[in-house]
Design an enzyme around this catalytic site. Structure first.
Site, PDB file in Angstrom:
ATOM      1  N   LYS A  16       0.832  -1.211   0.000  1.00  0.00           N
ATOM      2  CA  LYS A  16       0.000   0.000   0.000  1.00  0.00           C
ATOM      3  C   LYS A  16       0.867   1.261   0.000  1.00  0.00           C
ATOM      4  O   LYS A  16       0.604   2.190  -0.752  1.00  0.00           O
ATOM      5  CB  LYS A  16      -0.928   0.021   1.235  1.00  0.00           C
ATOM      6  CG  LYS A  16      -1.854  -1.182   1.342  1.00  0.00           C
ATOM      7  CD  LYS A  16      -2.836  -1.045   2.515  1.00  0.00           C
ATOM      8  CE  LYS A  16      -2.199  -0.974   3.883  1.00  0.00           C
ATOM      9  NZ  LYS A  16      -1.486  -2.219   4.303  1.00  0.00           N
ATOM     10  N   ARG A  91      -9.167   1.293   9.311  1.00  0.00           N
ATOM     11  CA  ARG A  91      -8.848  -0.098   9.642  1.00  0.00           C
ATOM     12  C   ARG A  91      -9.961  -0.752  10.443  1.00  0.00           C
ATOM     13  O   ARG A  91      -9.866  -1.944  10.757  1.00  0.00           O
ATOM     14  CB  ARG A  91      -7.565  -0.153  10.462  1.00  0.00           C
ATOM     15  CG  ARG A  91      -6.292  -0.482   9.657  1.00  0.00           C
ATOM     16  CD  ARG A  91      -5.145  -0.397  10.631  1.00  0.00           C
ATOM     17  NE  ARG A  91      -3.951  -1.099  10.299  1.00  0.00           N
ATOM     18  CZ  ARG A  91      -2.897  -0.568   9.693  1.00  0.00           C
ATOM     19  NH1 ARG A  91      -2.940   0.647   9.237  1.00  0.00           N
ATOM     20  NH2 ARG A  91      -1.800  -1.283   9.524  1.00  0.00           N
ATOM     21  N   ARG A 130      11.823  -6.524   4.955  1.00  0.00           N
ATOM     22  CA  ARG A 130      11.672  -5.070   4.741  1.00  0.00           C
ATOM     23  C   ARG A 130      12.595  -4.287   5.673  1.00  0.00           C
ATOM     24  O   ARG A 130      12.583  -4.480   6.875  1.00  0.00           O
ATOM     25  CB  ARG A 130      10.220  -4.675   5.007  1.00  0.00           C
ATOM     26  CG  ARG A 130       9.980  -3.172   4.981  1.00  0.00           C
ATOM     27  CD  ARG A 130       8.536  -2.851   4.757  1.00  0.00           C
ATOM     28  NE  ARG A 130       7.731  -2.973   5.966  1.00  0.00           N
ATOM     29  CZ  ARG A 130       6.431  -2.664   6.016  1.00  0.00           C
ATOM     30  NH1 ARG A 130       5.796  -2.268   4.926  1.00  0.00           N
ATOM     31  NH2 ARG A 130       5.765  -2.788   7.138  1.00  0.00           N
ATOM     32  N   ARG A 174      -0.259  -8.803  13.658  1.00  0.00           N
ATOM     33  CA  ARG A 174      -0.820  -7.809  12.731  1.00  0.00           C
ATOM     34  C   ARG A 174      -1.693  -8.496  11.682  1.00  0.00           C
ATOM     35  O   ARG A 174      -2.720  -7.955  11.284  1.00  0.00           O
ATOM     36  CB  ARG A 174       0.304  -7.021  12.051  1.00  0.00           C
ATOM     37  CG  ARG A 174       0.920  -5.987  12.982  1.00  0.00           C
ATOM     38  CD  ARG A 174       2.274  -5.541  12.489  1.00  0.00           C
ATOM     39  NE  ARG A 174       2.214  -4.718  11.311  1.00  0.00           N
ATOM     40  CZ  ARG A 174       3.224  -4.560  10.448  1.00  0.00           C
ATOM     41  NH1 ARG A 174       4.369  -5.196  10.647  1.00  0.00           N
ATOM     42  NH2 ARG A 174       3.094  -3.787   9.407  1.00  0.00           N
TER      43      ARG A 174
HETATM   44  P1  AMP Z   1       1.205   0.537   9.126  1.00  0.00           P
HETATM   45  O1  AMP Z   1       2.383   1.411   8.936  1.00  0.00           O
HETATM   46  O2  AMP Z   1       0.004   0.979   8.330  1.00  0.00           O
HETATM   47  O3  AMP Z   1       1.530  -0.932   8.926  1.00  0.00           O
HETATM   48  O4  AMP Z   1       0.770   0.704  10.648  1.00  0.00           O
HETATM   49  C1  AMP Z   1       1.646   0.325  11.701  1.00  0.00           C
HETATM   50  C2  AMP Z   1       0.868   0.231  13.004  1.00  0.00           C
HETATM   51  O5  AMP Z   1       0.314   1.505  13.329  1.00  0.00           O
HETATM   52  C3  AMP Z   1      -0.324  -0.711  12.999  1.00  0.00           C
HETATM   53  O6  AMP Z   1       0.046  -2.054  13.236  1.00  0.00           O
HETATM   54  C4  AMP Z   1      -1.151  -0.134  14.140  1.00  0.00           C
HETATM   55  O7  AMP Z   1      -0.591  -0.460  15.403  1.00  0.00           O
HETATM   56  C5  AMP Z   1      -0.952   1.361  13.936  1.00  0.00           C
HETATM   57  N1  AMP Z   1      -1.968   1.905  12.996  1.00  0.00           N
HETATM   58  C6  AMP Z   1      -1.747   2.417  11.762  1.00  0.00           C
HETATM   59  N2  AMP Z   1      -2.896   2.814  11.201  1.00  0.00           N
HETATM   60  C7  AMP Z   1      -3.873   2.547  12.098  1.00  0.00           C
HETATM   61  C8  AMP Z   1      -5.286   2.704  12.097  1.00  0.00           C
HETATM   62  N3  AMP Z   1      -5.931   3.224  11.034  1.00  0.00           N
HETATM   63  N4  AMP Z   1      -5.963   2.312  13.201  1.00  0.00           N
HETATM   64  C9  AMP Z   1      -5.346   1.806  14.274  1.00  0.00           C
HETATM   65  N5  AMP Z   1      -4.022   1.602  14.333  1.00  0.00           N
HETATM   66  C10 AMP Z   1      -3.277   1.974  13.256  1.00  0.00           C
END
Ligand code: AMP
Length: 218
Positions: A16, A91, A130, A174
């Site tokens: 993404k 999310r 990564r 996750r």
């Molecule tokens: P990402 O970089 O999108 O993989 O997000 C890393 C982490 O940030 C996730 O595993 C969550 O702990 C937190 N996070 C990111 N976006 C959200 C969201 N929309 N709602 C809740 N937690 C989020």
């Protein structure tokens, strides 16, 4: 002119962020990534950052109220007026409702939800390979897109690091959280006829071409 508000919906490691950055460079669309916003807060040692980190390190979602407030403040910025590519948000259903309400209040709406589909075993392999540049956010994959000099960013030479939540225990959690809390959004947006499925295991350029075709038609 049509404004373009699209959501990239997909599991962690689906690509993404990579695709959102490409769209951001090609169209007048701001890149709004809730995970990046949290990581910026962690780097600046804000109270929000400290709170978010306690959830992120375990692979859990940050609570809806703080997440929604942070993203709403971001989309009120002028660069979001012509369009946004949402990456990692919403999310949960509560977040999706909050986004619908905020856009409706600004006489805007989501134009498309791109469901980026990738098998779990591919996600695990991608996330564990990564590495990122802490300075400019560049993303490398040790298998498919390694840096020119091992361990160093091609652009600024910084030492690459691995996200804490890309380590095995957090990755597993996750993926579970995605299945339980985020995947149901697919039904929510299907009911609104907004979903386009993208095969996320193709090469980055092929995924990009599929996405661009949809975004251009909005
Ligand atoms: P990402 O970089 O999108 O993989 O997000 C890393 C982490 O940030 C996730 O595993 C969550 O702990 C937190 N996070 C990111 N976006 C959200 C969201 N929309 N709602 C809740 N937690 C989020």
């Amino acid at each position: 002119m049509n404004s373009k508000y699209i959501i990239l919906l997909g599991p962690p490691g689906a690509g993404k962020g990579t695709q959102a950055k490409i769209l951001n460079g090609r169209f007048q669309m701001a890149h709004v990534a809730s995970g990046d916003l949290f990581r910026e807060n962690i780097a600046k040692q804000t109270a929000l950052g400290t709170l978010a980190k306690s959830f992120m390190d375990k692979g859990e979602l940050v609570p809806d109220d703080v997440t929604v407030q942070m993203v709403m403040e971001r989309i009120a910025q002028p660069d979001c007026a012509q369009g946004v590519v949402f990456d990692g948000f919403p999310r949960t259903e509560a977040q999706a409702h909050a986004l619908d309400r905020a856009l409706a209040g600004a006489r805007k709406k989501i134009g498309a939800v791109l469901w980026v589909n990738v098998h779990d075993h591919v996600l695990v392999a991608r996330l564990s390979a990564r590495w990122i540049c802490p300075t400019d956010g560049a993303v490398y994959n040790l298998e498919t897109n390694p840096p020119q000099v091992a361990g160093k960013c091609d652009k600024d030479g910084s030492a690459l690091t691995q996200r804490d939540d890309d380590k095995p225990g957090a990755v597993r959690r996750r993926l579970e959280v995605f299945q339980a809390q985020t995947k149901p959004l697919l039904e929510y947006y299907r009911r609104a006829n907004l979903v386009h499925e993208i095969q996320g295991e193709q090469a980055i350029e092929r995924v990009q071409a599929d996405i661009v075709r949809i975004v251009e038609a909005l």
